[in-house]
Design an enzyme around this catalytic site. Structure first.
Site, PDB file in Angstrom:
ATOM      1  NE  ARG A 111      31.413  27.994 -16.803  1.00  0.00           N
ATOM      2  CZ  ARG A 111      31.549  29.121 -15.835  1.00  0.00           C
ATOM      3  NH1 ARG A 111      30.473  29.086 -14.321  1.00  0.00           N
ATOM      4  NH2 ARG A 111      31.833  29.864 -15.270  1.00  0.00           N
ATOM      5  CG  HIS A 156      29.075  31.603 -17.667  1.00  0.00           C
ATOM      6  ND1 HIS A 156      29.929  31.982 -18.272  1.00  0.00           N
ATOM      7  CD2 HIS A 156      29.102  31.583 -16.212  1.00  0.00           C
ATOM      8  CE1 HIS A 156      30.730  33.762 -17.219  1.00  0.00           C
ATOM      9  NE2 HIS A 156      30.299  33.175 -16.563  1.00  0.00           N
ATOM     10  CG  ASP A 163      33.118  34.550 -15.842  1.00  0.00           C
ATOM     11  OD1 ASP A 163      31.906  35.449 -15.062  1.00  0.00           O
ATOM     12  OD2 ASP A 163      32.513  33.612 -15.666  1.00  0.00           O
ATOM     13  CD  GLU A 245      29.588  34.712  -9.107  1.00  0.00           C
ATOM     14  OE1 GLU A 245      29.477  34.845 -10.938  1.00  0.00           O
ATOM     15  OE2 GLU A 245      29.487  33.296  -8.813  1.00  0.00           O
ATOM     16  CG  HIS A 248      28.279  35.956 -13.584  1.00  0.00           C
ATOM     17  ND1 HIS A 248      28.544  34.916 -13.684  1.00  0.00           N
ATOM     18  CD2 HIS A 248      27.288  36.440 -14.104  1.00  0.00           C
ATOM     19  CE1 HIS A 248      27.765  34.213 -13.965  1.00  0.00           C
ATOM     20  NE2 HIS A 248      26.134  35.003 -14.377  1.00  0.00           N
TER      21      HIS A 248
END
Length: 266
Positions: A111, A156, A163, A245, A248
């Site tokens: 990301r 990320h 994810d 999460e 994740h």
């Protein structure tokens, strides 16, 4: 002698000035720093498809079906990029899941920092609540920072975090999201949530709710078994789950443990 002393003092001053110009300023541990060439993917990164083309890719942030409601900055192509070590580890995990009739499906991989910055700007815009009904129905948007759902940095951006979920094979198609369609809570029954061909994990991806905590005690039965199937399989391949999460995971040791890159996904 006075002339020699003056010369030495002059050389000392010049050397000090040179050190001031050339010395790199100290950097706080974990501080954000982009790659030397932010528009170029470092050689330690690879496209996941080149390492394992069998892993399903449903890259959410290049589409408007995410908590912001729009394509996110930095995503120019629906492509999963990861450090080579993380991609190879996913390949090992995928081989194990395929033997049991499942496939991994990734929602997000590397990301760019500019995408994280986009999330921050979105979180600060309290008037933009267009995706609340699906992604954070019970969450006050004004508290997303305090509650840890949004942060100024993301693992990320270091390239070894992904994810993902599990899909039973053969994989059924997932219909595309239509902007403006009625939204359903991400924690509702699977039959009522936005259609996803993944196993029922108790919530959808990116659900800003405590039910998304991997071992939340309210998650039981098949939903818990599905979460543990994903978690245990990835842990055997060297990944560590983020407890808040279920989707994740970070491969360790990370190739870039303190570098936050900003080259676009393309």
């Amino acid at each position: 002698m006075p002339r020699l002393a003056a010369t030495l003092r002059g050389l000392a001053v010049a050397a000090a000035a040179l050190m001031t110009v050339t010395a790199a300023p100290p950097r706080a541990p974990g501080a954000v720093r982009a790659a030397a060439h932010p528009a170029t993917m470092p050689r330690e990164f690879v496209a996941l498809r080149a390492v394992d083309p069998t892993i399903i890719q449903e890259m959410r942030y290049v589409t408007p079906h995410n908590f912001t409601g729009v394509p996110v900055d930095g995503y120019r192509h629906p492509r999963c990029l990861l450090t080579r070590d993380a991609a190879r580890a996913l390949h090992r995990a995928q081989r194990s899941f395929l033997k049991r009739g499942y496939s991994l499906k990734v929602y997000d991989c590397y990301r760019p920092q500019r995408a994280v910055d986009h999330f921050v700007r979105w979180a600060e815009d309290l008037g933009d609540q267009r995706m609340k009904a699906e992604f954070y129905p019970r969450q006050d948007k004004a508290k997303l920072f305090d509650d840890g759902y949004i942060a100024a940095k993301s693992g990320h951006s270091r390239g070894s975090t992904v994810d993902l979920t599990l899909v039973r094979l053969p994989a059924a198609p997932t219909r595309p999201y239509v902007p403006g369609e009625p939204l359903k809570p991400c924690y509702g029954p699977k039959s009522e949530r936005f259609p996803d061909n993944s196993l029922d994990m108790g919530t959808g991806f990116d659900c800003f709710d405590t039910l998304a905590h991997t071992l939340d005690p309210r998650i039981r039965g098949r939903q818990l078994r599905n979460r543990l199937l994903l978690k245990n399989g990835l842990e055997r391949a060297g990944f560590v789950n983020l407890p808040e999460e279920w989707w994740h995971f970070t491969f360790t040791p990370e190739t870039f443990p303190d570098t936050y890159f900003d080259f676009p996904v393309r």
